[in-house]
Design an enzyme around this catalytic site. Structure first.
Site, PDB file in Angstrom:
ATOM      1  N   ASP A  35       0.864  -1.362  -0.155  1.00 34.53           N
ATOM      2  CA  ASP A  35      -0.078  -0.066   0.039  1.00 34.53           C
ATOM      3  C   ASP A  35       0.856   1.217  -0.174  1.00 34.53           C
ATOM      4  O   ASP A  35       0.389   2.305   0.035  1.00 34.53           O
ATOM      5  CB  ASP A  35      -1.038   0.060   1.168  1.00 34.53           C
ATOM      6  CG  ASP A  35      -0.117  -0.330   2.539  1.00 34.53           C
ATOM      7  OD1 ASP A  35       1.093   0.017   2.471  1.00 34.53           O
ATOM      8  OD2 ASP A  35      -0.786   0.039   3.554  1.00 34.53           O
ATOM      9  N   GLN A  95      11.704  26.056   2.299  1.00 31.73           N
ATOM     10  CA  GLN A  95      10.648  26.689   3.017  1.00 31.73           C
ATOM     11  C   GLN A  95      11.192  26.939   4.391  1.00 31.73           C
ATOM     12  O   GLN A  95      10.430  26.364   5.373  1.00 31.73           O
ATOM     13  CB  GLN A  95       9.394  25.774   3.071  1.00 31.73           C
ATOM     14  CG  GLN A  95       8.020  26.251   3.516  1.00 31.73           C
ATOM     15  CD  GLN A  95       7.488  27.397   2.706  1.00 31.73           C
ATOM     16  OE1 GLN A  95       7.707  27.382   1.463  1.00 31.73           O
ATOM     17  NE2 GLN A  95       6.684  28.212   3.251  1.00 31.73           N
ATOM     18  N   LYS A 193      19.689  38.020  -8.298  1.00 30.16           N
ATOM     19  CA  LYS A 193      18.642  37.377  -8.887  1.00 30.16           C
ATOM     20  C   LYS A 193      17.434  37.661  -8.060  1.00 30.16           C
ATOM     21  O   LYS A 193      17.618  37.633  -6.831  1.00 30.16           O
ATOM     22  CB  LYS A 193      19.080  35.819  -8.732  1.00 30.16           C
ATOM     23  CG  LYS A 193      18.089  34.963  -9.358  1.00 30.16           C
ATOM     24  CD  LYS A 193      18.415  33.482  -9.108  1.00 30.16           C
ATOM     25  CE  LYS A 193      17.945  32.907  -7.723  1.00 30.16           C
ATOM     26  NZ  LYS A 193      18.239  31.639  -7.209  1.00 30.16           N
ATOM     27  N   ARG A 195      13.375  36.174  -7.747  1.00 30.18           N
ATOM     28  CA  ARG A 195      12.235  34.954  -8.206  1.00 30.18           C
ATOM     29  C   ARG A 195      11.034  35.374  -7.852  1.00 30.18           C
ATOM     30  O   ARG A 195      10.626  35.841  -6.763  1.00 30.18           O
ATOM     31  CB  ARG A 195      12.811  33.634  -7.340  1.00 30.18           C
ATOM     32  CG  ARG A 195      12.198  32.424  -7.976  1.00 30.18           C
ATOM     33  CD  ARG A 195      12.155  31.163  -7.055  1.00 30.18           C
ATOM     34  NE  ARG A 195      13.591  30.852  -7.202  1.00 30.18           N
ATOM     35  CZ  ARG A 195      13.995  29.681  -8.089  1.00 30.18           C
ATOM     36  NH1 ARG A 195      12.967  29.305  -8.825  1.00 30.18           N
ATOM     37  NH2 ARG A 195      14.943  29.055  -8.072  1.00 30.18           N
ATOM     38  N   ASP A 220      26.608  27.075  -6.338  1.00 30.70           N
ATOM     39  CA  ASP A 220      25.756  27.329  -5.760  1.00 30.70           C
ATOM     40  C   ASP A 220      25.421  26.203  -4.829  1.00 30.70           C
ATOM     41  O   ASP A 220      25.924  25.047  -4.867  1.00 30.70           O
ATOM     42  CB  ASP A 220      24.313  27.467  -6.828  1.00 30.70           C
ATOM     43  CG  ASP A 220      23.183  28.357  -6.307  1.00 30.70           C
ATOM     44  OD1 ASP A 220      23.215  28.713  -5.080  1.00 30.70           O
ATOM     45  OD2 ASP A 220      22.489  28.707  -6.943  1.00 30.70           O
ATOM     46  N   GLY A 226      17.146  24.581 -12.538  1.00 33.84           N
ATOM     47  CA  GLY A 226      18.342  24.767 -13.632  1.00 33.84           C
ATOM     48  C   GLY A 226      18.188  26.052 -14.058  1.00 33.84           C
ATOM     49  O   GLY A 226      18.987  26.792 -14.543  1.00 33.84           O
ATOM     50  N   GLY A 227      17.081  26.837 -13.578  1.00 32.38           N
ATOM     51  CA  GLY A 227      16.763  28.111 -14.178  1.00 32.38           C
ATOM     52  C   GLY A 227      17.823  29.082 -13.658  1.00 32.38           C
ATOM     53  O   GLY A 227      18.328  30.057 -14.524  1.00 32.38           O
ATOM     54  N   THR A 228      18.058  29.208 -12.641  1.00 29.97           N
ATOM     55  CA  THR A 228      19.333  30.248 -12.155  1.00 29.97           C
ATOM     56  C   THR A 228      20.416  29.912 -12.927  1.00 29.97           C
ATOM     57  O   THR A 228      20.805  30.991 -13.038  1.00 29.97           O
ATOM     58  CB  THR A 228      19.441  29.772 -10.343  1.00 29.97           C
ATOM     59  OG1 THR A 228      18.209  29.777  -9.834  1.00 29.97           O
ATOM     60  CG2 THR A 228      20.528  30.670  -9.792  1.00 29.97           C
TER      61      THR A 228
HETATM   62  C1  R5P Z   1      18.179  29.353  -4.383  1.00 32.42           C
HETATM   63  O1  R5P Z   1      18.234  30.663  -3.860  1.00 32.42           O
HETATM   64  C2  R5P Z   1      19.259  28.517  -4.357  1.00 32.42           C
HETATM   65  O2  R5P Z   1      20.299  28.649  -3.759  1.00 32.42           O
HETATM   66  C3  R5P Z   1      19.295  28.119  -5.869  1.00 32.42           C
HETATM   67  O3  R5P Z   1      19.920  29.010  -6.347  1.00 32.42           O
HETATM   68  C4  R5P Z   1      18.095  27.573  -6.231  1.00 32.42           C
HETATM   69  O4  R5P Z   1      17.622  26.538  -5.457  1.00 32.42           O
HETATM   70  C5  R5P Z   1      18.125  27.017  -7.598  1.00 32.42           C
HETATM   71  O5  R5P Z   1      17.008  26.581  -8.115  1.00 32.42           O
HETATM   72  P1  R5P Z   1      16.706  26.551  -9.734  1.00 32.42           P
HETATM   73  O6  R5P Z   1      17.641  25.538 -10.372  1.00 32.42           O
HETATM   74  O7  R5P Z   1      15.344  26.007  -9.770  1.00 32.42           O
HETATM   75  O8  R5P Z   1      17.021  27.697 -10.148  1.00 32.42           O
END
Ligand code: R5P
Length: 294
Positions: A35, A95, A193, A195, A220, A226-228
Site C-alpha cells: 500500500d 521553506q 537574482k 524569483r 551554488d 536549472g533556471g538560476t
Molecule cells: C536559491 O536561492 C538557491 O540557492 C538556488 O539558486 C536555487 O534553489 C536553484 O533553483 P533553480 O535551479 O530552480 O533555479
C-alpha cells in the site's frame, strides 16, 4: 561508533565507515508495503553504541524522511548511547520561512519531528550547504552545517584549470564562490537574482564581468529546475566566457534541467554525493568523517 547508512545513502555510508578507523558499519533492511507504507529494521545490536545515521532526503523527499523517522524510532528502542544524524541534503530547507500568509514553516516541522523522536539521545545533526542557516537554530545549538565548496576548489585545483574566475549566481551564494576562488587564487563576483514567489520565474540582472576568454566556475548550493544556472550561463556567454563549469553541492537536476544547462553552454555539471546521479563527481565522505572525529 556504529555507522548506519539509511536506504538513501548506503554507498556514502560505506565510504564514511571505511574512512573511520574505529567504527563498524551496521545494516538497515527496508521495504515498502504494497500500500506504499515504509518499513525499516535495524539488523545489528546498537546497545550502548554511539550511532550515526546517514540518510539523505532526495529523491523522493517524503519517502526518505519517513524512512529516517522510522529509523530513529527503531534505534531508540535498542538503547544506544547517542544518536547523531547526518542528512546530507536537508529536504524542505527552502521553506525556511512563511513567505505568504497561511503557509507552514516546513523546515521547522521536519526539525521538530527529528528532535522529538531522538529525545535525550540526540547528539548532533550534520548537514551540508543547507539552504538557510536559520534551520540550524531549530536544533538548539546541536546542528552543524558543513560547506562542500572546499571540495570543489580542490577538484578544480587538481584538474589544473587555468585562467579562471568564480561566480555566484545570486548574492547569497557569494561565500561559496569565494571559497573556491580562494583555493584557486582567482577573482570572484556575484549576480543579483530575484524569483517571483508565485510563478517561480527568475530574473537575473546583467552585470559587466571581466570574463572574455576566461573559464568560469559557477557555484551554488542547489540546482533544482536549472533556471538560476541557465540565466547565469547566458550572461557569461554574452560576455565571451570560455568554458563554464556548473557546481552545486546538491545537484537535484529536476526534469529537463540538465538539458537546459548544457544547451545554454555549460561544459560540465559537477555535484556531490549528497544526492546520487551521474553528476555526483565529488564525495562528501571525508568531511563527514572530519566532523564525526571532532
Ligand atoms: C536559491 O536561492 C538557491 O540557492 C538556488 O539558486 C536555487 O534553489 C536553484 O533553483 P533553480 O535551479 O530552480 O533555479
Amino acid at each position: 561508533m556504529i555507522i548506519l547508512p539509511g536506504p538513501a545513502s548506503q554507498i556514502l555510508g560505506v565510504k564514511v565507515a571505511n574512512l573511520l578507523k574505529n567504527a563498524t558499519i551496521g545494516e538497515i533492511s527496508f521495504k515498502q508495503f504494497p500500500d506504499g507504507e515504509e518499513y525499516v529494521k535495524i539488523e545489528d545490536d546498537v546497545k550502548d553504541e554511539d550511532v550515526v545515521i546517514i540518510q539523505t532526503t532526495f529523491p523522493n523527499q517524503n519517502k526518505c524522511l519517513m524512512q529516517l523517522f522510522l529509523i530513529i524510532d527503531a534505534i531508540k528502542e535498542l538503547e544506544p548511547n547517542s544518536i547523531t544524524i547526518v542528512i546530507p541534503y536537508f529536504a524542505y530547507s527552502r521553506q525556511d520561512k512563511r513567505f505568504k500568509k497561511g503557509e507552514p514553516l516546513s523546515a521547522s516541522v521536519i526539525s521538530s519531528i527529528i528532535k522529538n523522536l531522538s529525545g535525550d539521545l540526540f547528539k548532533k545533526l550534520i548537514t551540508f550547504d543547507i539552504h538557510s542557516e536559520k534551520i540550524l537554530e531549530f536544533f538548539n545549538g546541536k546542528a552543524v552545517n558543513i560547506s562542500a565548496m572546499s571540495l570543489f576548489g580542490e577538484y578544480f585545483k587538481n584538474s589544473g584549470i587555468q585562467n579562471v574566475y568564480c561566480l555566484a549566481p545570486d548574492k547569497s551564494a557569494t561565500p561559496r564562490a569565494k571559497t573556491i576562488a580562494d583555493i584557486l587564487g582567482c577573482n570572484f563576483s556575484y549576480l543579483e537574482k530575484t524569483r517571483d514567489l508565485t510563478t517561480g520565474e527568475i530574473t537575473t540582472k546583467v552585470k559587466d564581468l571581466d570574463v572574455k576568454d576566461v573559464n568560469v566556475i559557477i557555484a551554488d548550493d542547489i540546482i533544482s529546475t536549472g533556471g538560476t544556472m541557465v540565466k547565469a550561463i547566458e550572461i557569461l556567454k554574452n560576455q565571451g566566457a570560455n568554458n563554464i563549469y556548473i557546481c552545486a553541492t546538491h545537484a537535484l537536476l529536476i526534469g529537463n534541467s540538465k538539458f537546459r544547462i548544457y544547451r545554454a553552454g555549460a561544459a560540465d555539471i559537477i555535484g556531490t554525493d549528497t544526492v546520487l546521479n551521474e553528476c555526483s563527481k565529488i564525495s562528501i565522505a571525508p568531511l563527514i568523517v572530519d566532523e564525526l572525529l571532532k
